[in-house]
Scaffold this active site. Structure first.
Site, PDB file in Angstrom:
ATOM      1  N   LYS A 177       0.646  -0.999   0.011  1.00 44.52           N
ATOM      2  CA  LYS A 177       0.005   0.019   0.169  1.00 44.52           C
ATOM      3  C   LYS A 177       0.752   1.216   0.004  1.00 44.52           C
ATOM      4  CE  LYS A 177      -2.944   2.798   3.024  1.00 44.52           C
ATOM      5  NZ  LYS A 177      -3.557   3.025   4.225  1.00 44.52           N
ATOM      6  N   GLU A 222      -8.217  12.327  12.845  1.00 49.06           N
ATOM      7  CA  GLU A 222      -7.050  11.072  13.151  1.00 49.06           C
ATOM      8  C   GLU A 222      -6.320  11.643  14.328  1.00 49.06           C
ATOM      9  OE1 GLU A 222      -4.784   7.481  10.957  1.00 49.06           O
ATOM     10  OE2 GLU A 222      -6.013   9.065   9.938  1.00 49.06           O
TER      11      GLU A 222
END
Length: 416
Positions: A177, A222
């Protein structure tokens, strides 16, 4: 300004405050500092001490966190603390923002002269040194006015081509990723008052951490690290879908996200990255097996809340250094993903996607990842957004994800 190496002593006094005005309403227009969520948090202004860190030769950039930790220890040792409140965020507090890539200069720590904090309905004022009028009357935020928009480093078509290259790398190398970001630039007719987008972001995204440090201004969902004593919390976000126009549409999009092989895979990489980074520091570590859903005004995310316990006297910044970059903003494996970002992305992220937050003299603090943000410098705003790329990523879908993520700061700047 305080110099940690001078040996001179200065007092930081904290007292309870009855003023119940909204924290962001207290900020003056010049270089405001902020970390606010649901009306609570910290706002600050003035500079009692400041550290700016140079670029390093390596992308990992561990030296900037080590230098910052040493500076904090020396700085706090020069301050006499007179604190009548005694909660996380009272006493002297340093705001900070680190670059994503160690090769970029600009990581900055600031000890403000004045801090106003609020937690669980309790409000306090901290003043470092002498401040004749710590709560002066301030003018209202100035409207941003008309903006001229232009593409950032890459056009949309160029960025989609980069995504395709990244997918090819994933199929042909050990890369699992990689997170690719893009930028967008807006120009106003006069210097942008940072307080204007700050207040709009706080109103539109109350569940996010609204922040501003040296012009880097945004609303991040986040939470990279919250430290309270020996307790530590983190929130992993990876995997994104838009919100629906109706409740039924929203539910369909949420179910699709929760069952999406691509998004679940992306999220799993981010959770495992955090687990591996935290484990060496912790005596206890609690990581749920399955993600939950976090809904924001414009998007919804797969989310995993993580809790841990640290040994006593563990410093905070080494833990922060170990966590950055997470797979949610870098990729998996980390070193390979960082190399691909440096090769393909075509831009310098500066402090976008780096840690941003605050720390007090006890080591307590909150640090998020600088997402959904813009670097505001005079009349110019440079916006950032990114997307996680895995084996079955579609370039147009990833482009649409970045457009959705840009929307928060665009609306904060334009008022619509």
């Amino acid at each position: 300004m305080i110099s940690p190496t001078s040996g001179a002593r200065v007092t930081a006094r904290t007292v309870a405050l009855r003023d119940q005005r909204a924290l962001l309403d207290l900020l003056p227009p010049a270089a405001p500092l902020a970390w606010v969520r649901r009306g609570e948090g910290l706002v600050a202004w003035g500079v009692a001490a400041r550290l700016e860190l140079p670029a390093e030769p390596e992308r990992s950039g561990i030296q900037r966190f080590t230098a910052a930790d040493e500076w904090l220890e020396s700085l706090f040792s020069t301050i006499v603390v007179d604190d009548d409140v005694g909660v996380p965020g009272s006493g002297p507090v340093v705001f900070g923002s680190f670059t994503f890539d160690g090769r970029d200069a600009g990581s900055t720590l600031i000890l403000p002269r004045v801090v106003v904090g609020r937690r669980d309905g309790q409000t306090w004022l901290t003043v470092v040194g002498d401040e004749a009028d710590p709560l002066p009357a301030v003018p209202p935020p100035r409207p941003v006015g008309a903006l001229r928009w232009r593409p950032g480093t890459l056009s949309e078509a160029e960025w989609c081509a980069v995504v395709s290259q990244a997918v090819d790398r994933i199929h042909t190398t050990g890369l699992a990723k990689v997170v690719l970001a893009r930028d967008l630039v807006a120009e106003a007719d006069h210097p942008i008052d940072v307080r204007t987008p700050l207040q709009r972001l706080a109103a539109d995204y109350p569940d996010c951490y609204v922040y501003s440090v040296v012009g880097l201004t945004g609303a991040t969902p986040e939470l990279l690290l919250r430290r309270t004593g020996t307790r530590l919390e983190s929130l992993v976000l990876a995997g994104t879908a838009p919100r629906g126009a109706t409740a039924d549409d929203d539910a369909v999009l949420a179910k699709t996200l929760l069952t999406s092989a691509k998004d679940v895979e992306e999220h799993a990489y981010a959770v495992e990255s955090l687990r591996e980074s935290l484990a060496p520091f912790c005596t206890e570590l609690d990581v749920p097996r399955h993600p939950e859903l976090l809904r924001l005004a414009n998007v919804q995310h797969l989310a995993t809340p993580v809790r841990a316990v640290l040994p006593a006297k563990t410093a905070t910044l080494p833990v922060l250094a170990a966590l950055h970059p997470t797979a949610a903003v870098g990729g998996t494996p980390t070193r390979v993903a960082m190399d691909v970002i440096g090769e393909l992305e075509g831009m310098r992220r500066d402090r976008y996607a780096g840690p941003v937050g605050w720390i007090d003299a006890r080591g307590d603090g909150e640090w998020g990842i600088a997402l959904r943000c813009a670097q505001i410098t005079g009349p110019r705003a440079r916006l950032f957004a990114g997307a996680g790329i895995v084996a079955d990523s579609d370039p147009q879908a990833e482009l649409a994800e970045t457009v959705a993520k840009f929307r928060a700061v665009r609306a904060a700047l334009t008022g619509r």
